[in-house]
Design a protein around this motif. Structure first.
Motif, PDB file in Angstrom:
ATOM      1  N   LEU A 110       0.871  -1.178   0.000  1.00  0.00           N
ATOM      2  CA  LEU A 110       0.000   0.000   0.000  1.00  0.00           C
ATOM      3  C   LEU A 110       0.908   1.228   0.000  1.00  0.00           C
ATOM      4  CD1 LEU A 110      -2.354  -1.299   2.779  1.00  0.00           C
ATOM      5  CD2 LEU A 110      -3.206  -0.645   0.525  1.00  0.00           C
ATOM      6  N   GLU A 111       0.840   2.026  -1.067  1.00  0.00           N
ATOM      7  CA  GLU A 111       1.721   3.184  -1.187  1.00  0.00           C
ATOM      8  C   GLU A 111       0.881   4.448  -1.342  1.00  0.00           C
ATOM      9  OE1 GLU A 111       4.127   2.392  -4.601  1.00  0.00           O
ATOM     10  OE2 GLU A 111       4.966   0.527  -3.786  1.00  0.00           O
ATOM     11  N   ARG A 112       0.916   5.317  -0.347  1.00  0.00           N
ATOM     12  CA  ARG A 112       0.166   6.575  -0.432  1.00  0.00           C
ATOM     13  C   ARG A 112       0.885   7.532  -1.375  1.00  0.00           C
ATOM     14  NH1 ARG A 112      -3.549   8.881   3.258  1.00  0.00           N
ATOM     15  NH2 ARG A 112      -3.867   6.703   3.881  1.00  0.00           N
ATOM     16  N   ARG A 113       0.213   7.935  -2.440  1.00  0.00           N
ATOM     17  CA  ARG A 113       0.806   8.813  -3.439  1.00  0.00           C
ATOM     18  C   ARG A 113       0.306  10.245  -3.341  1.00  0.00           C
ATOM     19  NH1 ARG A 113       4.776   7.644  -7.339  1.00  0.00           N
ATOM     20  NH2 ARG A 113       5.312   5.428  -7.107  1.00  0.00           N
ATOM     21  N   ALA A 114      -0.843  10.433  -2.731  1.00  0.00           N
ATOM     22  CA  ALA A 114      -1.406  11.762  -2.491  1.00  0.00           C
ATOM     23  C   ALA A 114      -2.313  11.635  -1.281  1.00  0.00           C
ATOM     24  CB  ALA A 114      -2.183  12.257  -3.716  1.00  0.00           C
ATOM     25  N   ASP A 115      -2.836  12.755  -0.801  1.00  0.00           N
ATOM     26  CA  ASP A 115      -3.713  12.714   0.379  1.00  0.00           C
ATOM     27  C   ASP A 115      -4.857  11.721   0.180  1.00  0.00           C
ATOM     28  OD1 ASP A 115      -2.121  14.668   1.447  1.00  0.00           O
ATOM     29  OD2 ASP A 115      -3.492  16.322   0.991  1.00  0.00           O
ATOM     30  N   ASP A 116      -5.351  11.635  -1.048  1.00  0.00           N
ATOM     31  CA  ASP A 116      -6.528  10.799  -1.306  1.00  0.00           C
ATOM     32  C   ASP A 116      -6.283   9.737  -2.370  1.00  0.00           C
ATOM     33  OD1 ASP A 116      -6.270  12.526  -3.417  1.00  0.00           O
ATOM     34  OD2 ASP A 116      -8.396  13.072  -3.535  1.00  0.00           O
ATOM     35  N   VAL A 117      -5.025   9.401  -2.635  1.00  0.00           N
ATOM     36  CA  VAL A 117      -4.712   8.366  -3.630  1.00  0.00           C
ATOM     37  C   VAL A 117      -3.719   7.367  -3.041  1.00  0.00           C
ATOM     38  CG1 VAL A 117      -3.739   7.825  -5.898  1.00  0.00           C
ATOM     39  CG2 VAL A 117      -5.117   9.904  -5.592  1.00  0.00           C
ATOM     40  N   THR A 118      -4.088   6.099  -3.072  1.00  0.00           N
ATOM     41  CA  THR A 118      -3.205   5.011  -2.663  1.00  0.00           C
ATOM     42  C   THR A 118      -2.980   4.076  -3.844  1.00  0.00           C
ATOM     43  OG1 THR A 118      -3.676   4.988  -0.289  1.00  0.00           O
ATOM     44  CG2 THR A 118      -3.099   2.889  -1.276  1.00  0.00           C
ATOM     45  N   VAL A 119      -1.732   3.691  -4.046  1.00  0.00           N
ATOM     46  CA  VAL A 119      -1.411   2.654  -5.026  1.00  0.00           C
ATOM     47  C   VAL A 119      -1.453   1.318  -4.299  1.00  0.00           C
ATOM     48  CG1 VAL A 119       0.363   1.702  -6.539  1.00  0.00           C
ATOM     49  CG2 VAL A 119      -0.049   4.172  -6.497  1.00  0.00           C
ATOM     50  N   LEU A 120      -2.367   0.463  -4.732  1.00  0.00           N
ATOM     51  CA  LEU A 120      -2.571  -0.851  -4.136  1.00  0.00           C
ATOM     52  C   LEU A 120      -1.971  -1.900  -5.054  1.00  0.00           C
ATOM     53  CD1 LEU A 120      -3.969  -2.759  -2.065  1.00  0.00           C
ATOM     54  CD2 LEU A 120      -6.058  -2.536  -3.422  1.00  0.00           C
ATOM     55  N   LYS A 121      -1.068  -2.726  -4.515  1.00  0.00           N
ATOM     56  CA  LYS A 121      -0.444  -3.776  -5.311  1.00  0.00           C
ATOM     57  C   LYS A 121      -0.899  -5.137  -4.812  1.00  0.00           C
ATOM     58  CE  LYS A 121       3.471  -0.993  -6.787  1.00  0.00           C
ATOM     59  NZ  LYS A 121       4.941  -0.886  -6.958  1.00  0.00           N
ATOM     60  N   LEU A 122      -1.303  -5.975  -5.750  1.00  0.00           N
ATOM     61  CA  LEU A 122      -1.922  -7.266  -5.440  1.00  0.00           C
ATOM     62  C   LEU A 122      -1.067  -8.407  -5.972  1.00  0.00           C
ATOM     63  CD1 LEU A 122      -5.565  -6.390  -6.563  1.00  0.00           C
ATOM     64  CD2 LEU A 122      -4.621  -6.233  -4.247  1.00  0.00           C
ATOM     65  N   GLN A 123      -0.836  -9.394  -5.114  1.00  0.00           N
ATOM     66  CA  GLN A 123      -0.068 -10.575  -5.500  1.00  0.00           C
ATOM     67  C   GLN A 123      -1.031 -11.736  -5.744  1.00  0.00           C
ATOM     68  OE1 GLN A 123       3.524 -10.542  -5.692  1.00  0.00           O
ATOM     69  NE2 GLN A 123       2.993 -12.326  -6.933  1.00  0.00           N
ATOM     70  N   LEU A 124      -0.939 -12.362  -6.908  1.00  0.00           N
ATOM     71  CA  LEU A 124      -1.768 -13.525  -7.215  1.00  0.00           C
ATOM     72  C   LEU A 124      -1.133 -14.785  -6.643  1.00  0.00           C
ATOM     73  CD1 LEU A 124      -2.730 -12.864 -10.946  1.00  0.00           C
ATOM     74  CD2 LEU A 124      -4.014 -12.277  -8.891  1.00  0.00           C
ATOM     75  N   PRO A 125      -1.916 -15.860  -6.516  1.00  0.00           N
ATOM     76  CA  PRO A 125      -1.328 -17.143  -6.108  1.00  0.00           C
ATOM     77  C   PRO A 125      -0.199 -17.545  -7.049  1.00  0.00           C
ATOM     78  CG  PRO A 125      -3.725 -17.254  -6.046  1.00  0.00           C
ATOM     79  CD  PRO A 125      -3.379 -15.951  -6.687  1.00  0.00           C
ATOM     80  N   ALA A 126       0.749 -18.317  -6.549  1.00  0.00           N
ATOM     81  CA  ALA A 126       1.967 -18.653  -7.303  1.00  0.00           C
ATOM     82  C   ALA A 126       1.670 -19.335  -8.627  1.00  0.00           C
ATOM     83  CB  ALA A 126       2.865 -19.532  -6.442  1.00  0.00           C
ATOM     84  N   ASN A 127       0.588 -20.083  -8.704  1.00  0.00           N
ATOM     85  CA  ASN A 127       0.292 -20.846  -9.927  1.00  0.00           C
ATOM     86  C   ASN A 127      -0.674 -20.114 -10.861  1.00  0.00           C
ATOM     87  OD1 ASN A 127      -1.864 -21.051  -8.189  1.00  0.00           O
ATOM     88  ND2 ASN A 127      -2.378 -23.153  -8.783  1.00  0.00           N
ATOM     89  N   GLU A 128      -0.976 -18.837 -10.580  1.00  0.00           N
ATOM     90  CA  GLU A 128      -1.936 -18.091 -11.383  1.00  0.00           C
ATOM     91  C   GLU A 128      -1.259 -16.908 -12.085  1.00  0.00           C
ATOM     92  OE1 GLU A 128      -4.915 -18.580 -12.270  1.00  0.00           O
ATOM     93  OE2 GLU A 128      -5.784 -20.004 -10.846  1.00  0.00           O
ATOM     94  N   ARG A 129      -1.731 -16.639 -13.292  1.00  0.00           N
ATOM     95  CA  ARG A 129      -1.314 -15.441 -14.004  1.00  0.00           C
ATOM     96  C   ARG A 129      -2.551 -14.866 -14.682  1.00  0.00           C
ATOM     97  NH1 ARG A 129       2.946 -12.605 -15.938  1.00  0.00           N
ATOM     98  NH2 ARG A 129       2.728 -11.649 -17.988  1.00  0.00           N
ATOM     99  N   LEU A 130      -2.752 -13.575 -14.539  1.00  0.00           N
ATOM    100  CA  LEU A 130      -3.932 -12.935 -15.116  1.00  0.00           C
ATOM    101  C   LEU A 130      -3.569 -12.374 -16.489  1.00  0.00           C
ATOM    102  CD1 LEU A 130      -6.909 -12.162 -14.520  1.00  0.00           C
ATOM    103  CD2 LEU A 130      -6.047  -9.920 -13.816  1.00  0.00           C
TER     104      LEU A 130
END
Length: 343
Positions: A110-130
């Motif tokens: 979770l990376e706060r980039r502005a007062d009201d904007v967060t960059v959310l990074k999601l990790q998939l299961p090891a055997n999955e690729r989207l």
């Protein structure tokens, strides 16, 4: 009994069950038609009913006006068939080739980039690729079954976590959680990829990328995909915000302009503060496009952000500045509030 739906331009057919939205039936059978919100708020799935009868469900009046309804237009995300239908709607190749999945994911960062904007990074299961197209979105499935949609900001070729840009909507169940209580390693569940907002690579037309606020997210994915594929078509990004701090990845966009000769970046502020020391463009971001490109007849436009910006751009570009209606591609960031005045 099911009804037959025929697409006027191609003659392609699919079946729709009683009480099933026409859009849902099309997607279920791999038929690529445009859509965005899927709840009657954005208007992306608008098309004409050439013959047959539908029942139009509840929707936002800005997405489909009464005048449009009298002219035979419909929102297929919330329209059900009453008879066999012939409809006229833009067909989209490629979307049906991408598998839609329901997947668990873990909050990687979770990376706060502005007062009201967060960059959310999601990790998939090891055997999955989207697998997805740059510009598409995912829907988080909340515990109560409600859904929240967010565009993917990372390009499909990138390894590692999927990146989303979340703007805080005070009082919003999901964004309050993201900003106040969400922790790394939390498990979420989503469905995706969804949407028909992606770069049409079979064209050689110059590209206008138009974003407001966190509408930058899918535009970022599209730009980085184009760089990766060595697409040399001229690209100009117009990114609008109120104040300089709201251009939460300003340095990244400036770096793109330095590194790629075919790419230009035009930031636009609507309400710059004296403390910003802003010497750049001001006003409405879509007006900046018109000032620079009064004739858009030879361009493609990809617009994402606040509904008022997307609607204004589509109206002005197509009605007054020569942009062909079928060269305007949009993803309007609608919310639950956009359906308050549903009709």
């Amino acid at each position: 009994m099911a009804y037959n739906v025929t697409l006027r331009q191609s003659g392609r057919q699919f079946q729709v069950e009683p009480d099933e939205p026409v859009l849902v039936a099309a997607l279920r059978q791999g038929v690529g038609v445009p859509y965005g919100c899927k709840n009657g708020a954005c208007g992306s799935c608008k098309g004409a009913v050439v013959s047959g009868q539908i029942e139009q469900g509840s929707h936002s009046s800005s997405a489909l006006s009464n005048d449009e309804k009298t002219r035979g237009l419909a929102l297929f995300c919330c329209a059900t068939a009453q008879t066999d239908l012939v409809i006229d709607v833009r067909e989209i190749a490629g979307v049906g080739d991408v598998q839609v999945k329901k997947l668990p994911c873990r909050v990687n960062a979770l990376e706060r980039r502005a007062d009201d904007v967060t960059v959310l990074k999601l990790q998939l299961p090891a055997n999955e690729r989207l697998q997805y197209l740059a510009g598409q979105y995912v829907e988080f499935i909340l515990k109560d079954g409600k859904r929240r949609s967010y565009s993917m900001a990372s390009a499909p070729h990138e390894e590692g976590p999927i990146e989303l840009h979340i703007r805080h909507m005070p009082g919003g169940v999901f964004t309050d959680h993201v900003f106040n209580t969400m922790k790394e390693r939390e498990i979420l569940r989503f469905e995706g990829p969804l949407g028909t907002f992606f770069l049409r690579e079979d064209s050689d037309k110059p590209i206008v990328l138009l974003a407001s606020g966190t509408g930058f997210a899918p535009i970022k994915a599209i730009a980085e995909h184009a760089f990766f594929k060595d697409i040399e078509r001229p690209m100009t990004l117009y990114w609008g915000a109120r104040r300089k701090k709201d251009l939460y990845m300003l340095e990244l966009a400036e770096r793109w302009a330095e590194d790629h000769p075919n790419f230009k970046f035009v930031p636009v502020l609507s309400e710059p503060d004296p403390s910003d020391g802003w010497t750049g463009r001001t006003g409405f971001v879509h007006r900046a496009v018109i000032e620079d490109l009064p004739d858009l007849s030879g361009h493609q436009v990809y617009a994402c952000g606040a509904p008022v910006m997307v609607e204004s751009a589509q109206r002005d570009f197509t009605a007054h500045h020569g942009l062909p209606a079928d060269e305007f591609y949009a993803d309007s960031f609608t919310s639950e509030a956009d359906l308050v005045n549903a009709v």
